[in-house]
Motif scaffolding. Structure first.
Motif, PDB file in Angstrom:
ATOM      1  N   UNK A 614       0.866  -1.180   0.000  1.00  0.00           N
ATOM      2  CA  UNK A 614       0.000   0.000   0.000  1.00  0.00           C
ATOM      3  C   UNK A 614       0.900   1.226   0.000  1.00  0.00           C
ATOM      4  N   UNK A 615       1.012   1.868  -1.150  1.00  0.00           N
ATOM      5  CA  UNK A 615       1.790   3.100  -1.268  1.00  0.00           C
ATOM      6  C   UNK A 615       0.940   4.264  -0.764  1.00  0.00           C
ATOM      7  N   UNK A 616       1.593   5.291  -0.224  1.00  0.00           N
ATOM      8  CA  UNK A 616       0.841   6.384   0.389  1.00  0.00           C
ATOM      9  C   UNK A 616       1.441   7.742   0.056  1.00  0.00           C
ATOM     10  N   UNK A 617       0.595   8.754   0.132  1.00  0.00           N
ATOM     11  CA  UNK A 617       1.021  10.149   0.078  1.00  0.00           C
ATOM     12  C   UNK A 617       0.172  10.913   1.085  1.00  0.00           C
ATOM     13  N   UNK A 618       0.824  11.676   1.955  1.00  0.00           N
ATOM     14  CA  UNK A 618       0.129  12.449   2.987  1.00  0.00           C
ATOM     15  C   UNK A 618       0.278  13.927   2.656  1.00  0.00           C
ATOM     16  N   UNK A 619      -0.862  14.599   2.460  1.00  0.00           N
ATOM     17  CA  UNK A 619      -0.880  16.003   2.075  1.00  0.00           C
ATOM     18  C   UNK A 619      -1.264  16.874   3.262  1.00  0.00           C
ATOM     19  N   UNK A 620      -0.571  17.996   3.423  1.00  0.00           N
ATOM     20  CA  UNK A 620      -1.010  19.013   4.370  1.00  0.00           C
ATOM     21  C   UNK A 620      -2.138  19.808   3.726  1.00  0.00           C
ATOM     22  N   UNK A 621      -3.200  20.043   4.491  1.00  0.00           N
ATOM     23  CA  UNK A 621      -4.322  20.842   4.000  1.00  0.00           C
ATOM     24  C   UNK A 621      -4.587  21.982   4.967  1.00  0.00           C
ATOM     25  N   UNK A 622      -5.476  22.866   4.584  1.00  0.00           N
ATOM     26  CA  UNK A 622      -5.788  24.020   5.428  1.00  0.00           C
ATOM     27  C   UNK A 622      -6.482  23.618   6.717  1.00  0.00           C
ATOM     28  N   UNK A 623      -7.052  22.416   6.747  1.00  0.00           N
ATOM     29  CA  UNK A 623      -7.775  21.973   7.944  1.00  0.00           C
ATOM     30  C   UNK A 623      -7.175  20.726   8.578  1.00  0.00           C
ATOM     31  N   UNK A 624      -6.062  20.229   8.058  1.00  0.00           N
ATOM     32  CA  UNK A 624      -5.467  19.018   8.610  1.00  0.00           C
ATOM     33  C   UNK A 624      -4.653  18.276   7.584  1.00  0.00           C
ATOM     34  N   UNK A 625      -5.110  17.076   7.223  1.00  0.00           N
ATOM     35  CA  UNK A 625      -4.362  16.250   6.275  1.00  0.00           C
ATOM     36  C   UNK A 625      -5.318  15.526   5.338  1.00  0.00           C
ATOM     37  N   UNK A 626      -4.829  15.241   4.156  1.00  0.00           N
ATOM     38  CA  UNK A 626      -5.479  14.321   3.226  1.00  0.00           C
ATOM     39  C   UNK A 626      -4.487  13.212   2.941  1.00  0.00           C
ATOM     40  N   UNK A 627      -4.983  11.983   2.817  1.00  0.00           N
ATOM     41  CA  UNK A 627      -4.088  10.847   2.611  1.00  0.00           C
ATOM     42  C   UNK A 627      -4.588  10.003   1.445  1.00  0.00           C
TER      43      UNK A 627
END
Length: 677
Positions: A614-627
């Motif tokens: 399971x490859x992943x990418x974790x994004x910083x967002x204005x309200x927290x994170x998107x994964x």
């Protein structure tokens, strides 16, 4: 202008010292575009992201004089057209200075290439056409007309090269068919080319846009499109249905300039003209679509994970720039009711794009390991491909497009926005080490704007993209170099004199390990559940096999064999042999493992490539994170969440398959993906 297939974009080599700076030297962390840190938020609330200001700054008036081989619409009444400068270098004070291609002669004022080029003229016209059609902007319509007239002037209208296009033009309108350094074909209108393909794109979209608003001009554009097809009929279209074996694979002989990349961009124009009722464009779309679809790959076989290969010259090379194949196949497939084309587009968007994002974003080249700088051209291709595929697939591809578009707002190797909605400036790229090229030439500007137009037309996708502020982490392909492995006494590290490029790809690390019969290399693997790929520089002739064994302590978990040679006649490729990762297997147990490669012949071992289950990418967002969680295995997986959030699980085609969270774990469908926010 874009990079060639063989000279990968290296921004550091071409950018000025002023333009290429570390992130913290280029800007403050909070405001990469001084004074505009809040604009992406405003865009998410409803303001248009598309801003043509910088493109309009690049546009110049160009005088033209009719000749026996070059003319354009209405040249007698208006001997002036418009074209964008090729480059724009930062002046260090917030402004830009237009620059041509090559070096400028101080006496004549001529550039060794030119001030303007057909590639950027064609694509600038498309931006202006789409803006006019989306908003009714009369200024954009007038500009589109003059830029299309400029492109038509570059097309040779008579003689043996009729229908083909001259690439470069000087400030005073003089054409430069033979640039320095030499670019192929030379002269630039002596054979089919990328710029001919992009002319088809622009003329096709122009005809569709002006058909009702200005029938006379539309008829002129259709005639020029047909003149392009006349030229293509002498070359690529004449080879329709012919095949060649290249490194053991049956490849089409009829893509434009040998590539699905150039051909896909032509298909976009042919699709527009087909939708507007042109039967000849429909026939050409059918022919070229067959060729591009034949370049698709099977994601179940591993690398390149369902991507459409861009080039008949290599089975181990994919590039982000010019990767319009999924967009073209999805559009063409919908128009012509070709489910096989749609399936290829969905595989590229739904299987390969998640791997691209989990490997850190749209690196300019996978050759075959992802590397090189990231540019707007490559980022736009992932967004456009996913959105077009979503029209024939599922809604999950729209969310994926939003994540891909986050590159423009901070999800890149620099961690900053590279597009400014206040000015329409898109930076020329970011390096793998985070340095930013603050120049803003025509190509970056155009593909930034093409992406923003897609976001403006799809506000749900824009909401995802503009919520992103950075890329916190990613876990994609990992490469274990053979030269860094434990080697048997007879193993030899070889560094080719010609460097890493071997004619079809790059040796990872610039060298390989030669294993004679009985010699071996051992790799320590710590990833639980990784999917293994062996990267061997295979030879054309039979060279025996490599035996791969996976050990947990003294226990053999599994073993397999892969060929070290036997690729056969190189065909359309440029070198004997090939450098393509070969799928070994997965389902690795938890705990430390040893993977041993033992030669049963003459093995040129480059690396062991590990794809996370399971490859992943974790994004910083204005309200927290998107994964993003992307499952490379066939079975459903349940993994620990990398950040709080809710979301959906999707099949690879984007169809929704329930909630992401189940019992404190994130559920990822087999070969599918899950996105939480």
């Amino acid at each position: 202008m874009d990079t060639s297939r063989r000279s990968f974009l290296t921004i550091a080599a071409t950018a000025s010292a002023l333009a290429l700076l570390p992130t913290d030297a280029a800007f403050g962390a909070a405001a990469p575009f001084p004074g505009t840190p809040g604009l992406p938020l405003a865009a998410a609330r409803g303001a248009r992201l598309t801003n043509l200001a910088h493109l309009r700054f690049l546009l110049a008036d160009v005088p033209v004089v009719a000749s026996t081989t070059h003319t354009t619409y209405g040249i007698g009444a208006r001997p002036l057209v418009r074209a964008p400068w090729t480059y724009a270098d930062t002046d260090g004070a917030g402004g830009f200075r237009p620059v041509g291609g090559g070096t400028r002669d101080a006496v004549t004022g001529y550039w060794t290439q030119g001030a303007y080029n057909a590639d950027d003229i064609a694509r600038a016209a498309i931006v202006l056409l789409r803006e006019w059609r989306a908003t009714g902007d009369a200024q954009a319509a007038d500009e589109a007309r003059d830029v299309l007239r400029s492109l038509a002037f570059l097309q040779t209208t008579s003689g043996p090269n009729a229908g083909r296009v001259v690439l470069w033009q000087q400030e005073d309108g003089t054409l430069n068919p033979s640039a320095i350094p030499v670019e192929l074909p030379d002269p630039s209108d002596s054979a089919e080319s990328y710029w001919l393909a992009r002319s088809v794109w622009a003329f096709g979209e122009g005809y569709a846009a002006f058909r009702d608003a200005d029938p006379d001009f539309a008829a002129f554009l259709l005639a020029r499109l047909h003149l392009c097809l006349d030229a293509l009929a002498k070359e690529s279209l004449s080879r329709a249905g012919q095949w060649v074996l290249s490194d053991g694979r049956r490849l089409p002989a009829w893509p434009i300039a040998g590539g699905a990349d150039a051909t896909a961009e032509a298909m976009l124009g042919l699709a527009a003209a087909t939708d507007a009722g042109d039967a000849r464009s429909r026939q050409a779309l059918q022919t070229y679509g067959e060729g591009v679809a034949a370049m698709a790959t099977d994601p179940s076989q591993g690398w390149p994970f369902g991507a459409v290969l861009p080039w008949t010259g290599s089975l181990g090379f994919w590039h982000a720039w010019g990767a319009a194949a999924p967009e073209a196949l999805a559009r063409g497939g919908a128009l012509l009711r070709r489910r096989d084309w749609s399936a290829a587009a969905i595989a590229d968007a739904g299987r390969f794009t998640p791997q691209v994002l989990a490997s850190g974003g749209p690196h300019n080249a996978w050759a075959p390991i992802p590397a090189e700088a990231q540019i707007a051209y490559g980022a736009h291709g992932r967004v456009a491909g996913a959105l077009a595929a979503a029209a024939v697939g599922g809604e999950g591809l729209r969310v994926l497009a939003g994540l891909a578009a986050g590159w423009f707002f901070g999800a890149n190797t620099a961690g900053i926005p590279v597009y400014d909605p206040a000015t329409g400036v898109t930076f020329d790229g970011v390096e793998t080490d985070g340095r930013v090229n603050r120049n803003s030439g025509a190509e970056s500007t155009i593909h930034g704007l093409l992406t923003m137009q897609l976001l403006d037309a799809n506000r749900d996708v824009a909401e995802v993209a503009t919520s992103i502020t950075g890329l916190r982490s990613f876990s994609g392909l990992r490469v274990l170099e053979a030269e860094a492995a434990r080697l048997s006494p007879g193993a030899v590290v070889v560094k080719p004199d010609g460097g890493a490029w071997i004619g079809e790809g790059n040796l990872s690390g610039g060298s390989f390990v030669r294993l004679a019969p009985g010699e071996w290399a051992e790799f320590d693997v710590t990833e639980a559940g990784g999917i293994l790929h062996g990267l061997i520089w295979r030879q054309a002739a039979d060279a025996g096999q490599a035996t791969w064994e996976v050990f947990a302590g003294r226990k053999t978990v599994w073993s397999t064999r892969t060929p070290a040679g036997g690729t056969g006649d190189r065909g359309l490729t440029e070198a004997d042999g090939m450098l393509v990762p070969q799928l070994l297997g997965g389902d690795l147990p938890d705990g430390p493992l040893v993977v041993r490669c033992t030669s049963r012949g003459d093995v040129r071992l480059d690396a062991l490539v590990i794809q996370p289950r399971v490859a992943t990418a974790v994004y910083a967002t204005k309200t927290g994170s998107a994964v993003l969680y992307a499952n490379g295995a066939r079975k459903d997986q349940r993994v620990s969440p990398l950040a709080p959030g809710a979301g959906r699980a999707y099949e690879a085609d984007g169809s929704q398959r329930g909630q992401a969270a189940q019992g404190g774990k994130v559920r990822v469908r087999g070969e599918g993906f899950t996105i939480t926010r």
